[in-house]
Design an enzyme around this catalytic site. Structure first.
Site, PDB file in Angstrom:
ATOM      1  N   CYS A 136      -3.917 -43.217 100.288  1.00 28.68           N
ATOM      2  CA  CYS A 136      -3.221 -44.403  99.850  1.00 28.68           C
ATOM      3  C   CYS A 136      -3.563 -45.787 100.506  1.00 28.68           C
ATOM      4  O   CYS A 136      -3.433 -45.887 101.773  1.00 28.68           O
ATOM      5  CB  CYS A 136      -1.554 -43.931  99.928  1.00 28.68           C
ATOM      6  SG  CYS A 136      -0.455 -45.200  99.253  1.00 28.68           S
ATOM      7  N   CYS A 180       9.174 -35.960  87.286  1.00 29.41           N
ATOM      8  CA  CYS A 180       7.845 -36.310  87.059  1.00 29.41           C
ATOM      9  C   CYS A 180       7.207 -35.967  88.596  1.00 29.41           C
ATOM     10  O   CYS A 180       7.369 -36.499  89.446  1.00 29.41           O
ATOM     11  CB  CYS A 180       7.659 -37.852  86.837  1.00 29.41           C
ATOM     12  SG  CYS A 180       6.002 -38.351  86.726  1.00 29.41           S
ATOM     13  N   CYS A 207      11.742 -44.859  85.262  1.00 25.08           N
ATOM     14  CA  CYS A 207      11.232 -44.067  86.097  1.00 25.08           C
ATOM     15  C   CYS A 207      10.985 -44.516  87.542  1.00 25.08           C
ATOM     16  O   CYS A 207      10.660 -45.959  87.386  1.00 25.08           O
ATOM     17  CB  CYS A 207       9.892 -43.454  85.841  1.00 25.08           C
ATOM     18  SG  CYS A 207       9.106 -42.289  86.892  1.00 25.08           S
ATOM     19  N   ARG A 209       0.307 -36.273  81.851  1.00 23.54           N
ATOM     20  CA  ARG A 209      -0.366 -37.594  82.144  1.00 23.54           C
ATOM     21  C   ARG A 209      -1.660 -37.748  82.788  1.00 23.54           C
ATOM     22  O   ARG A 209      -1.719 -37.428  83.852  1.00 23.54           O
ATOM     23  CB  ARG A 209       0.596 -38.649  82.776  1.00 23.54           C
ATOM     24  CG  ARG A 209       0.086 -40.053  82.716  1.00 23.54           C
ATOM     25  CD  ARG A 209       1.302 -41.044  83.168  1.00 23.54           C
ATOM     26  NE  ARG A 209       2.448 -40.995  82.616  1.00 23.54           N
ATOM     27  CZ  ARG A 209       3.794 -40.616  83.293  1.00 23.54           C
ATOM     28  NH1 ARG A 209       3.665 -40.610  84.597  1.00 23.54           N
ATOM     29  NH2 ARG A 209       4.748 -40.301  82.659  1.00 23.54           N
ATOM     30  N   CYS A 226       3.679 -48.864 104.377  1.00 21.78           N
ATOM     31  CA  CYS A 226       4.559 -47.727 104.117  1.00 21.78           C
ATOM     32  C   CYS A 226       4.249 -46.973 105.580  1.00 21.78           C
ATOM     33  O   CYS A 226       3.053 -46.667 105.908  1.00 21.78           O
ATOM     34  CB  CYS A 226       4.230 -46.901 103.200  1.00 21.78           C
ATOM     35  SG  CYS A 226       4.818 -45.140 102.963  1.00 21.78           S
ATOM     36  N   CYS A 269      -0.100 -40.831 103.982  1.00 28.17           N
ATOM     37  CA  CYS A 269      -1.126 -40.378 102.980  1.00 28.17           C
ATOM     38  C   CYS A 269      -2.327 -40.839 103.070  1.00 28.17           C
ATOM     39  O   CYS A 269      -2.535 -41.956 102.778  1.00 28.17           O
ATOM     40  CB  CYS A 269      -0.425 -40.396 101.896  1.00 28.17           C
ATOM     41  SG  CYS A 269       1.428 -40.151 101.637  1.00 28.17           S
ATOM     42  N   CYS A 295       7.874 -47.557  84.880  1.00 27.96           N
ATOM     43  CA  CYS A 295       7.768 -46.819  85.924  1.00 27.96           C
ATOM     44  C   CYS A 295       7.701 -47.861  87.383  1.00 27.96           C
ATOM     45  O   CYS A 295       6.924 -48.733  87.252  1.00 27.96           O
ATOM     46  CB  CYS A 295       6.625 -45.729  86.080  1.00 27.96           C
ATOM     47  SG  CYS A 295       6.483 -44.629  84.976  1.00 27.96           S
TER      48      CYS A 295
END
Ligand code: SAM
Ligand code: DTB
Ligand code: SF4
Length: 325
Positions: free
Chosen positions: A69, A197, A137, A270, A62, A66, A106
């Site tokens: 991550c 979400c 999702c 959640r 990616c 972040c 998801c």
């Protein structure tokens, strides 16, 4: 009736001040829990928990940075980069998740934003998941309004896009995408008629004030997210957050869940990543505080989750039924 109870439509803008969140959070524990449980029972069956299942449909590589991550190309984490999965393999995984008891499936892709060709494939996956009778999702990074509309046409129920942390702490964790970028994607998702979400992560070295500022940000969105994932940072080798990470005191986590429940009464909260670090007792307290959703399955995207039999045993001992009914 349940549908009406769970729908966030018409929910007024929060108007929450930071000081109000702090005042709730700092209540004597029994008082905070009583208030959270009262709100929970007014809006949900407090003996039920939603079961969701997660699949990484495109892993690693990616371009975003972040700092927590495993999938960022900026860090050497040892995660294997994969291409977008075939629709048939995704559907097979969703079928297994349904058999395991999930009602929501998801799918996550490690993209800054989806390319049009990839989005077409994801739309096919969404339609196939819906045909299995599961809620769908996806989390694909930033979306334009047009992309959100295409996902809505395919039947997408929820889009996951987290604010991740407080506005103040955000820049310490992510530099390639702003909080405002994220808010715009959330606006596009809402405008397209997809449910939101949106939550964040704790345990990255942020202060309690940052966690509460994150709740204020979420509760002051034009309408509350239907789902609010609270992730405890799942350790990943090789990412910058390792240098600052500090696992929250368990009672602080329960307080945060209770505060989220009170501030966003109709949202499904959640207990997301990080449950493998939690004792059964801590998870039980989080359910009592108003958490009412979990991910099942041995892995989340790239990190571990409690084993299915441990989760089944815990829910059984607590007399918690699966699904929000
Ligand atoms: N690439 C997409 C995006 O960020 O928009 C979707 C996938 S991303 C993995 C979804 C969310 O998972 C992140 O926003 C973050 O809140 C959470 N997350 C990622 N890595 C995590 C970790 N190691 N521990 C806890 N939560 C994590
Ligand atoms: C969310 O808030 N948590 C999920 C989901 N949205 C996509 C992701 C958790 C990821 C945990 C780290 C990993 O397994 O790589
Ligand atoms: Fe990419 Fe999402 Fe990981 Fe950020 S959280 S690096 S956007 S996969």
């Amino acid at each position: 009736m349940q549908q009406t109870k769970r729908s966030n439509r018409g929910l007024a803008r929060g108007g929450w001040e930071g000081a109000q969140a702090v005042a709730l959070y700092e209540l004597p524990f029994a008082e905070l829990m009583f208030r959270a449980q009262s709100v929970h029972r007014q809006n949900f069956d407090s003996n039920r928990v939603e079961i969701a299942s997660l699949l990484s449909i495109k892993t690693g590589g990616c371009p975003e940075d972040c700092g927590y991550c495993s999938q960022s190309a900026h860090y050497d984490t040892g995660v294997k980069v994969t291409r977008l999965m075939d629709c048939a393999d995704v559907v097979a995984a969703a079928q297994r998740a349904k058999v395991a008891g999930a009602t929501r499936f998801c799918m996550a892709a490690a993209w800054r934003s989806p390319k049009d060709r990839d989005l077409a494939q994801v739309c096919d996956m969404v339609s196939a998941i819906k045909a299995l009778g599961l809620e769908s999702c996806v989390t694909l990074g930033m979306l334009t309004l047009g992309q959100a509309e295409r996902l809505a046409e395919a039947g997408l129920d929820f889009y996951n896009h987290n604010v991740d942390t407080s506005p103040e702490f955000y820049g310490r964790i992510i530099t390639t995408r702003t909080l405002q970028d994220r808010i715009e994607t959330l606006e596009h998702v809402r405008k397209a008629g997809i449910k939101v979400c949106c939550g964040g992560i704790v345990g990255m070295g942020e202060r309690v004030e940052d966690r509460l500022a994150m709740l204020v940000l979420l509760a002051n969105l034009p309408s509350h997210p239907e789902s609010v994932p609270i992730n405890l940072w799942n350790e990943v080798e090789g990412v910058p957050v390792n240098d600052t990470a500090e696992r929250p005191d368990p009672i602080a986590l329960v307080r945060l869940v209770a505060t989220a429940r009170i501030m966003m009464p109709k949202s499904v909260v959640r207990l997301s990543a990080g449950r493998q670090y939690m004792t059964d007792e801590l998870q039980a307290l989080c359910f009592l505080a108003g958490a009412n959703s979990i991910f099942i399955g041995d892995v989340l995207l790239t990190t571990r989750n409690p084993k299915a039999d441990r989760d089944a045993d815990l829910l059984d001992r607590l007399g918690i039924a699966s699904g929000l009914a």
